[in-house]
Design an enzyme around this catalytic site. Structure first.
Site, short mmCIF file in Angstrom:
data_model
loop_
_atom_site.label_atom_id
_atom_site.label_comp_id
_atom_site.label_asym_id
_atom_site.label_seq_id
_atom_site.Cartn_x
_atom_site.Cartn_y
_atom_site.Cartn_z
N ASP B 411 0.83 -1.20 0.00
CA ASP B 411 0.00 0.00 0.00
C ASP B 411 0.87 1.25 0.00
O ASP B 411 1.79 1.38 0.81
CB ASP B 411 -0.87 -0.04 1.28
CG ASP B 411 -1.93 1.04 1.31
OD1 ASP B 411 -2.96 0.87 0.65
OD2 ASP B 411 -1.69 2.06 2.00
N GLU B 440 1.31 -0.52 -5.08
CA GLU B 440 0.10 0.27 -5.24
C GLU B 440 0.47 1.75 -5.16
O GLU B 440 0.21 2.42 -4.16
CB GLU B 440 -0.94 -0.09 -4.16
CG GLU B 440 -2.30 0.54 -4.39
CD GLU B 440 -2.64 1.69 -3.44
OE1 GLU B 440 -3.73 2.26 -3.60
OE2 GLU B 440 -1.83 2.01 -2.53
#
Lengths: 712, 712
Positions: B411, B440
């Site tokens: 993330d 990401e």
């Protein structure tokens, strides 16, 4: 990892200019403003700051300037190069906590609830913790003050105190507390603790002549005054060349280049038209260098090789006088250095290890089977004695540099190892950074570019063989733009003693005019082999050959420099145009414009600054349309813009419509502008992008327009 | 300089593949044939030879293969990568005196005078010194023999002797004396004394899943079986997810990706629709990681951070069972690693130095003024204790790797320093080279590419926001070709829990179909966030927002997986097509074909080998026209070629003519070929380059054609 390595969050990539990631220095010219760009970014949303640092090798310390953020993480800054020789530059970049704090504070202030607002939405905004933000700012100013001294430190501390006082006031609606002067003072003391940097990048700066030069090549052996009755012609001398200097200078040349001036070998000497069975009076090829026996015949004995002068040309003193006279005529003398030996060269006996020996005990002469060049011994760079060979070759250049020569045309450098050139040219440039080396390598692209990367100042090109519009355009777009233009500087030759191109053989005088106009305007440096060129000498030794009939390489020629058909007046005019129009003195602005006729080629050069890339601020605010952006000239001079249109067909008139790239020319859409043809002096009024031209092959082979915006 | 440095005449440049001149390893996949190319040249006219060397890091020595000269000084060779992990390669090149001698001898023989010829020109050719050339050859064979042993040395010496004997014969007309076997034997013992080389270049080889993967993301919290009466829904568990596995596997996915599974913080916990004033039952966001108090409540006490499991999802044993069940269903489990903390994370108290403290003693929460994210504390990578922080973060991955997880979705990696990722991923890959890390990072290009260069296996892309034909085409041409494809592997997501793109909000089911077909065929790796995707969930929290209304990020959702409008059947079919057509399992062959309608996009992928670049031999002999050159499939499999045409307009039928690039498809000009639509099973006969398509938005949003040449 170093103790703070993990705390360096900024990444610096894609630094330009650089050649092969720093393997070779990028090349620039004295007086240039060197634009440096890089991709600079860090994780997260913090602001960053970057600065460009540079120094001449002789400078004790670095100079620096802040870099500016353009779009997409690209940053740029420039520095001026005011001395020739080696320069270094690098970049530092760091997270700018002060700038981040300023920007965040402004956003907080804009979002704070306003109890006095009539708009309930504004009254009911969530609180923004301004006092805490001010306290954080005060701590930042204290840190900044700790890096400053004297009055600045005191002032910074006082800003910190006032921020703390403001935080304590518990106001309902805060205003931005810093003046532009406060911010500017803080910016002067950045925190470089965790700055990232890149390895030093190298730059080599050449003098102006390396960028802008007009070369004239002549064979001194043919320089004796023409006298009709005097056949066979007398061998020309340096003194004869001296007498020609005013005429060559008047044509506008600034470099006079002589083929090798050394003693010529006798063994396997070539006769007229490259004959291998010459008579006893054959002069031989100046590139068959060396005659160790000649020293004994002279008043000043010499070794007879690359540091000696052919006795028929004159003495070392004569050479010195020619060198001085060339300078007095505003020109420089270029020598041809060809590292190869005749069988009579002194190295052959003194250094047999520098040559390849065959099983029969003979030395390997130059060969390209089945062709033999028995008058030439190539040097063997795989010799175990290569160090001594390298030293001796370097000393040849050094000998002539010490004598005062600063320009060298280097013959066939692509047949000597690139590692040798890298070493040799660096050694020579260390003490003579003003030396110019022109590489005469007509070979494959990687090898030509490889030589340029290893220190050659200028390079011969494929121009001689590029005659169609599409091939001229694609070739010049390649060599005048980065990455190639960062290391390669072209020098265009419409002819050489080795190359009489088919287009000149077939096209007669009109073809010579066209090729001359192309050479003088496509590139800032060009040269001709004269008087063959201005007298439109175009007879090959046989059909399909690029060799001249009665080539001066093998015999003395007599030239009628007073021929009324000589192109000397056109050459003179073109060199005048080049000298008075700075646009033609650099290659980097070259831009082609479409013409709807394949026989017409159109291109411009300009001192207009290229439109600057957008800055970050501009992308966040509306940008004026490109056509309306003022294109300022560099420095304070008004911009100089030249548009050239050439008829490439030597036989028929050609006409067509040019579709001008107005942005490139700094002309606004729908504008009327003046174009003055510098070849004829005639002015035309042109309008907008589409304009008509018609070019006759003989009376008007080209337009060289100077553009002036009527409303500029 | 080293003793023999000056004798190394060969230059090696432009070695490919490499990333930023070796700063990062180039990336390839298991089973690839790695094509290496370089510009290799030397001074003069001597022939050169080059070889490619390679090794896996675990290999004791190098393997090698000769390189082949293509045009323009470019050379190439390939090597197979049969293991994952770190590989190295390099190039050696040297002047090949043997090959030069062979070529020269052939030229001499062709040019020797033939006393028996009826042609006087042939009879009177100049002599070519063949005996001397043969003697030189004999000496070369002696040298070669000195590098050989045993029978080879004996044979080489015997060739030398026979060359000497032939030289002594004094023949009038010589023939080429070597057999192909003689030449091949000599080539086996090259002379590397003065070989040039380049620094070792690095290559990282990933397993197949890194190249070709289909991801399905779901929130375990919403995985409980749907029961109409059961409101509010029960919190889903790992056991519930287990029950869904057969269904997900049947759709054809191979990676099941779960958002963070760790305890969720309580301080400033978010409620439904990101509310900051949630009720006591609010589940909070799985990305607000950490609750140090939770360990005390459990049977198996845990620290409550990134190595712990949210108790509502299950126990560590439940997790292990899910991991095993996922594998049993032919899939892998991917975890989401988000390096950020809720205020309740154990690191907050155990390592206060890892966070930024404000002057009021509080810890700095995440902010993007004026927005506040008080449930999230970012980590301070400028902490003086950064080494301990780095070690702990690495140990989080290692914890799950040790548990058996090999796929991680990371993330917001772009908010952590790139230097950290470079170190962390290299450390993890050393022991787990099969680990896959999906970055990401939705941010600016340099930062996204920077993360890929530092070790991320796959990357999210801008695909989600590229909806027009021109922007899809230019973006995919950038990311599927070198230099980008040498380090960046795209993974396309038509939706994510954070991104409900406007085109999906407006376009309804047809838009979901189109985006799915694009994602599954443009890239070999893609993923969807389900069941929101297959159920065409398209209501934003407010107009203009990309956030879902009732986002699962903040609450438990109930999904009707049996909805007859579900796209599951289309997803199943597309994944089947991907599995059975190797062309769709790699990105490097992607090629766009023009269509005369801006709403129709056409592109192909193929296992056809790209047409090989010309070799030097081919440029010297007539080359067959490109269309007639056979394009062989890699390996022995027949070529697989897929042509996709998608209607980008979600509202209206669109039709147009495709202008196929036949060469790219391995189809001859004027050929008739079969195209089978894999979505419908219908076959068409197409002819030559221009072909018509019409695509309805709902019944036939796209063609996925498999091409078969009728005469192949």
């Amino acid at each position: 990892m170093k103790p703070d390595e993990g705390r360096r969050r900024v990444v610096i990539e894609e630094v330009q200019p650089q050649v092969d990631y720093g393997v070779a220095p990028a090349r620039r010219f004295l007086g240039d403003s060197v634009a440096v760009s890089a991709a600079i970014f860090c994780d997260g949303h913090d602001h960053i700051a970057a600065r460009l640092l540079w120094k001449h090798q002789s400078d004790p310390g670095w100079q620096s300037t802040p870099m500016t953020a353009l779009v997409n993480d690209l940053w740029s800054a420039s520095f001026p190069v005011d001395r020739i020789g080696p320069w270094s530059f690098t970049i530092q970049a760091w997270v700018d906590h002060f700038d981040t704090w300023c920007a965040d504070l402004k956003k907080r202030l804009a979002a704070q609830p306003d109890p006095a607002s009539s708009d309930p939405a504004k009254r009911n905004l969530p609180p923004q913790d301004i006092p805490l933000a001010l306290t954080i700012g005060a701590a930042l100013f204290d840190q900044i003050a700790s890096r400053a001294k004297g009055a600045d430190a005191k002032q910074l501390k006082s800003i910190a105190a006032s921020l703390r006082a403001l935080a304590g006031k518990n106001s309902t609606l805060y205003e931005y507390p810093l003046t532009p002067e406060d911010e500017a003072l803080a910016v002067r003391y950045p925190d470089p603790s965790f700055a990232s940097t890149v390895g030093e990048l190298r730059l080599w700066v050449d003098r102006e002549r390396a960028r802008f030069s007009s070369w004239y090549e002549l064979f001194p052996r043919s320089a004796a005054p023409t006298a009709k009755e005097d056949r066979p012609a007398r061998h020309g001398t340096f003194a004869d060349v001296e007498l020609l200097l005013p005429e060559i200078a008047a044509m506008g040349f600034d470099i006079l280049y002589l083929p090798p001036i050394h003693p010529i070998g006798r063994a396997f000497r070539k006769g007229p038209n490259n004959s291998t069975t010459p008579g006893p009076d054959a002069e031989g090829s100046p590139w068959a260098i060396g005659d160790s026996r000649i020293g004994d015949l002279l008043v000043d004995p010499c070794e007879g090789g690359h540091k000696s002068i052919h006795p028929s040309l004159g003495t070392p003193a004569d050479f010195d006088r020619l060198l001085a006279a060339t300078r007095a005529n505003g020109m420089e003398l270029a020598l041809d250095i060809a590292f190869q030996c005749s069988p009579d060269h002194p190295w052959v006996t003194e250094h047999p290890d520098w040559f390849l020996h065959r099983p029969d005990g003979t030395i390997q002469y130059a060969e390209n089977p089945p062709k033999k060049y028995q008058d030439i011994y190539p040097l063997n760079f795989e010799s175990p004695d290569w160090r001594a060979l390298w030293d001796e070759l370097r000393s040849v250049f050094q000998f002539w540099i010490d004598r005062g020569v600063r320009v060298f045309r280097v013959d066939n450098p692509h047949t000597k190892p690139l590692a040798f050139w890298q070493w040799c040219l660096a050694e020579l440039h260390r003490d003579a950074p003003d030396a110019i080396f022109l590489a005469e390598a007509f070979t494959r692209p990687h090898l030509m570019y490889g030589l340029a990367k290893r220190g050659f100042t200028q390079s011969y090109t494929y121009f001689t063989w590029r005659t169609e519009k599409s091939e001229l355009q694609s070739y010049f777009e390649e060599i005048t733009k980065p990455p190639v233009s960062d290391f390669f500087t072209p020098n265009l030759w419409p002819n050489t003693p080795d190359i009489l191109h088919a287009s000149l053989q077939a096209g007669s005088r009109a073809a010579f005019q066209q090729r001359l106009i192309l050479a003088t305007t496509l590139a800032a440096s060009y040269g001709i082999y004269g008087p063959a060129f201005e007298l439109c000498e175009n007879v090959p030794i046989k059909p399909g050959s690029e060799e001249y009939l009665h080539s001066e390489k093998y015999e003395i020629r007599r030239w009628n420099r007073r021929d009324p058909n000589s192109l000397a007046p056109l050459i003179t005019l073109l060199n005048q145009i080049r000298r008075t129009n700075p646009a033609l003195q650099s290659d980097l602005s070259l831009h082609f414009h479409p013409v709807d006729n394949p026989h017409l080629i159109a291109y411009s050069k300009s001192t207009l600054k290229p439109p600057p890339p957008l800055t970050l601020a501009e992308t966040l605010t509306p940008v004026p349309p490109p056509a309306a952006r003022p294109a300022a000239a560099s420095g304070t001079e008004p911009a100089n813009t030249i548009l050239v249109v050439v008829n490439l067909d030597p036989h028929y008139e050609q006409s067509g419509w040019i579709d001008l790239d107005l942005k490139q020319l700094g002309i606004r859409h729908d504008e009327t502008f003046d174009v003055e043809d510098l070849l004829t002096g005639i002015h035309y009024q042109w309008h907008d992008r589409s304009n008509y031209v018609a070019l006759n092959t003989t009376t008007q082979p080209a337009h060289i327009f100077r553009l002036t915006c009527t409303n500029a």
